[in-house]
Write an enzyme that holds these catalytic residues in place. Structure first.
Site, PDB file in Angstrom:
ATOM      1  N   GLN A  21      22.494  26.455  -8.112  1.00 13.99           N
ATOM      2  CA  GLN A  21      22.345  25.411  -7.096  1.00 13.99           C
ATOM      3  C   GLN A  21      22.568  24.000  -7.639  1.00 13.99           C
ATOM      4  O   GLN A  21      22.797  23.079  -6.873  1.00 13.99           O
ATOM      5  CB  GLN A  21      20.963  25.529  -6.453  1.00 13.99           C
ATOM      6  CG  GLN A  21      20.818  26.817  -5.653  1.00 13.99           C
ATOM      7  CD  GLN A  21      19.433  26.996  -5.062  1.00 13.99           C
ATOM      8  OE1 GLN A  21      18.557  27.566  -5.703  1.00 13.99           O
ATOM      9  NE2 GLN A  21      19.218  26.517  -3.860  1.00 13.99           N
ATOM     10  N   HIS A 117      17.928  33.967 -10.925  1.00 13.63           N
ATOM     11  CA  HIS A 117      17.660  33.274  -9.647  1.00 13.63           C
ATOM     12  C   HIS A 117      18.827  33.592  -8.712  1.00 13.63           C
ATOM     13  O   HIS A 117      19.770  32.818  -8.572  1.00 13.63           O
ATOM     14  CB  HIS A 117      17.499  31.773  -9.866  1.00 13.63           C
ATOM     15  CG  HIS A 117      16.855  31.074  -8.686  1.00 13.63           C
ATOM     16  ND1 HIS A 117      15.664  30.390  -8.768  1.00 13.63           N
ATOM     17  CD2 HIS A 117      17.222  30.989  -7.395  1.00 13.63           C
ATOM     18  CE1 HIS A 117      15.343  29.895  -7.580  1.00 13.63           C
ATOM     19  NE2 HIS A 117      16.277  30.245  -6.732  1.00 13.63           N
ATOM     20  N   ASN A 161      13.637  35.788  -9.463  1.00 13.51           N
ATOM     21  CA  ASN A 161      13.235  34.934  -8.355  1.00 13.51           C
ATOM     22  C   ASN A 161      13.377  35.663  -7.024  1.00 13.51           C
ATOM     23  O   ASN A 161      14.444  36.211  -6.720  1.00 13.51           O
ATOM     24  CB  ASN A 161      14.128  33.687  -8.329  1.00 13.51           C
ATOM     25  CG  ASN A 161      13.769  32.754  -7.185  1.00 13.51           C
ATOM     26  OD1 ASN A 161      12.753  32.065  -7.248  1.00 13.51           O
ATOM     27  ND2 ASN A 161      14.578  32.738  -6.135  1.00 13.51           N
ATOM     28  N   GLU A 162      12.318  35.658  -6.253  1.00  7.32           N
ATOM     29  CA  GLU A 162      12.315  36.212  -4.896  1.00  7.32           C
ATOM     30  C   GLU A 162      13.063  37.544  -4.783  1.00  7.32           C
ATOM     31  O   GLU A 162      14.074  37.661  -4.068  1.00  7.32           O
ATOM     32  CB  GLU A 162      12.884  35.202  -3.894  1.00  7.32           C
ATOM     33  CG  GLU A 162      11.980  33.985  -3.749  1.00  7.32           C
ATOM     34  CD  GLU A 162      12.349  33.068  -2.590  1.00  7.32           C
ATOM     35  OE1 GLU A 162      13.398  33.270  -1.966  1.00  7.32           O
ATOM     36  OE2 GLU A 162      11.565  32.143  -2.316  1.00  7.32           O
TER      37      GLU A 162
HETATM   38  C1  BGC Z   1      14.905  30.000  -3.196  1.00  4.96           C
HETATM   39  C2  BGC Z   1      15.695  28.736  -3.432  1.00  4.96           C
HETATM   40  C3  BGC Z   1      16.058  28.114  -2.104  1.00  4.96           C
HETATM   41  C4  BGC Z   1      14.783  27.738  -1.396  1.00  4.96           C
HETATM   42  C5  BGC Z   1      15.002  27.090  -0.034  1.00  4.96           C
HETATM   43  C6  BGC Z   1      13.950  29.943  -2.057  1.00  4.96           C
HETATM   44  O1  BGC Z   1      14.258  30.991  -1.204  1.00  4.96           O
HETATM   45  O2  BGC Z   1      14.314  30.463  -4.372  1.00  4.96           O
HETATM   46  O3  BGC Z   1      16.797  29.068  -4.199  1.00  4.96           O
HETATM   47  O4  BGC Z   1      16.898  27.022  -2.238  1.00  4.96           O
HETATM   48  O5  BGC Z   1      13.965  28.862  -1.201  1.00  4.96           O
HETATM   49  O6  BGC Z   1      15.695  27.945   0.820  1.00  4.96           O
END
Ligand code: BGC
Length: 405
Positions: A21, A117, A161-162
């Site tokens: 990002q 990520h 991440n997530e």
């Molecule tokens: C993610 C980020 C994303 C943010 C806002 C999260 O889901 O880890 O990469 O930019 O939320 O959408």
């Protein structure tokens, strides 16, 4: 009337970013390829391109964050750069991320590294991504190869991440490519095979790190949305919660910590997830403006894994009006203070995001504490940056009024 939040002893106070990002030119990644895939053209308003050019400008970004007063910085290392072809590791890229770790420490920012990520090397995606028979082994091999990055200065690592969003992307991808047949309705948009692979990959990374860098506290970060049930959707909300959230949270049992990422809540009716009601106040992503989400998320996670310390690894708002960012964040921090008051073991807070960045297909949703000129890459801090950052030094923050809907 003063409304200050005193940070607990040792509380981590930072901002978060992710490589794809902000770095720019992540040309060996799957996401870069998707951005340029004609079949997917309609899905991406913008391509990531140079992003914030943080691959080169990270010292300036860290100077700014440390200057505001933050004591912590969460950023990710990019697998696609470190291993651009299977088994071919770049010493130069490993040295690059090691310099970032050292640079953070020199500035008084404790680095929290994210190993994955969302983006993966294109070659990894092309051979089946997380569903390939050897995906877990390949992830473990990457973590081992990246060992020189994990110096004593790295206190914490977020493995993935997530993962719940990754399991959702996998289903979307199946829908786009028509691969692997239909998506089972009972999956509610989450691909359960990917979920299981990600849990294994997380455990593998924790295991590898336990051997190569035992000083590091490991965890993973889960997107936590509480469900607001309307019109008799209780049963379906419980089903969705299980697949979309709880299975990932429970997998963190035994970890040093779990990362909570909270932005908004989800509306669920008898037929499933509902759109955000028209009358609800919204942000630039179309999500509901709902600051209590963070406090609610912390209570949910504490109930699911009562023995696991929690770190808020992301919380923020896509918004052009920075006073609304301060209001939203104040409301969220109020919720976190409430959770701490209820005895929930919260160890830190990282705001999403340090910079206005590439929001997975568009540059329009601005989550940053710092604006970035898209042509010159000049950074312009917003008032929220010094307001929030100063708490790292002062160990206390004055919360704004949460009335701006
Ligand atoms: C993610 C980020 C994303 C943010 C806002 C999260 O889901 O880890 O990469 O930019 O939320 O959408």
């Amino acid at each position: 009337m003063s409304n200050s939040f005193e940070l607990p002893e040792g509380f981590l106070w930072g901002a978060s970013t992710a490589a794809h990002q902000i770095e720019g030119m992540n040309v060996n990644s799957d996401f870069w390829a998707h951005e340029h895939n004609e079949l997917l053209a309609g899905r991406f308003k913008d391509k990531s391109g140079d992003a914030c050019d943080s691959y080169h400008r990270w010292p300036e970004d860290m100077d700014l964050l440390a200057g505001f007063g933050f004591t912590d910085y969460r950023f990710s290392i990019e697998w696609a750069r470190i291993e651009p072809a299977p088994g071919e590791f770049s010493d130069a890229e490993i040295a690059h991320y090691r310099s970032m770790v050292e640079g953070a420490v020199e500035r008084g920012l404790r680095p929290m590294l994210t190993l994955n990520h969302f983006t993966v090397p294109l070659w990894f995606d092309e051979r089946g991504g997380w569903l390939a028979h050897d995906a877990v082994e390949l992830f473990g091999r990457f973590v081992e190869a990246a060992a020189p990055i994990f110096t004593d200065g790295v206190e914490r690592i977020c493995t993935i991440n997530e993962p719940n969003m990754v399991a959702r992307f996998a289903t979307l991808r199946k829908m786009i490519t028509g691969a692997d047949g239909d998506v089972a309705a009972s999956d509610h948009g989450y691909d359960s095979a990917t979920t299981q692979a990600l849990i294994k990959a997380h455990k593998k990374a924790v295991d590898v790190l336990g051997h190569i860098a035992p000083h590091i506290q490991t965890g993973w970060s889960v997107a936590i949305a509480n469900h607001h049930v309307v019109g008799g959707g209780e049963d379906i909300a419980a089903e969705i919660a299980l697949q979309a959230r709880d299975v990932f949270v429970r997998a963190s049992e035994g970890d040093h910590w779990i990362g909570v990422q909270s932005y908004a809540r989800v509306f669920v009716g008898a037929q499933g997830v509902l759109p955000v009601p028209d009358e609800a106040p919204k942000t630039l992503t179309g999500w509901e403006y709902y600051p209590p989400a963070l406090g609610e998320a912390l209570h949910t996670v504490a109930a699911l894994v009562p023995g696991t310390p929690i770190i808020v690894t992301e919380n923020g708002i896509a918004e052009n009006d920075d006073t609304r960012r301060i209001s939203y964040t104040s409301g969220a921090l109020e919720g976190m203070r409430g959770a701490l008051g209820d005895g929930i073991d919260v160890r830190g807070y990282y705001h999403w995001s340090a910079l206005d960045n590439y929001e997975w297909g568009s540059y329009i949703p601005t989550f940053g504490l710092i604006a970035v000129d898209r042509k010159t890459f000049v950074r312009t801090p917003k008032p929220s940056a010094s307001w929030l950052g100063a708490a790292g030094q002062n160990r206390s923050i004055e919360l704004g009024v949460d009335s701006a809907n």
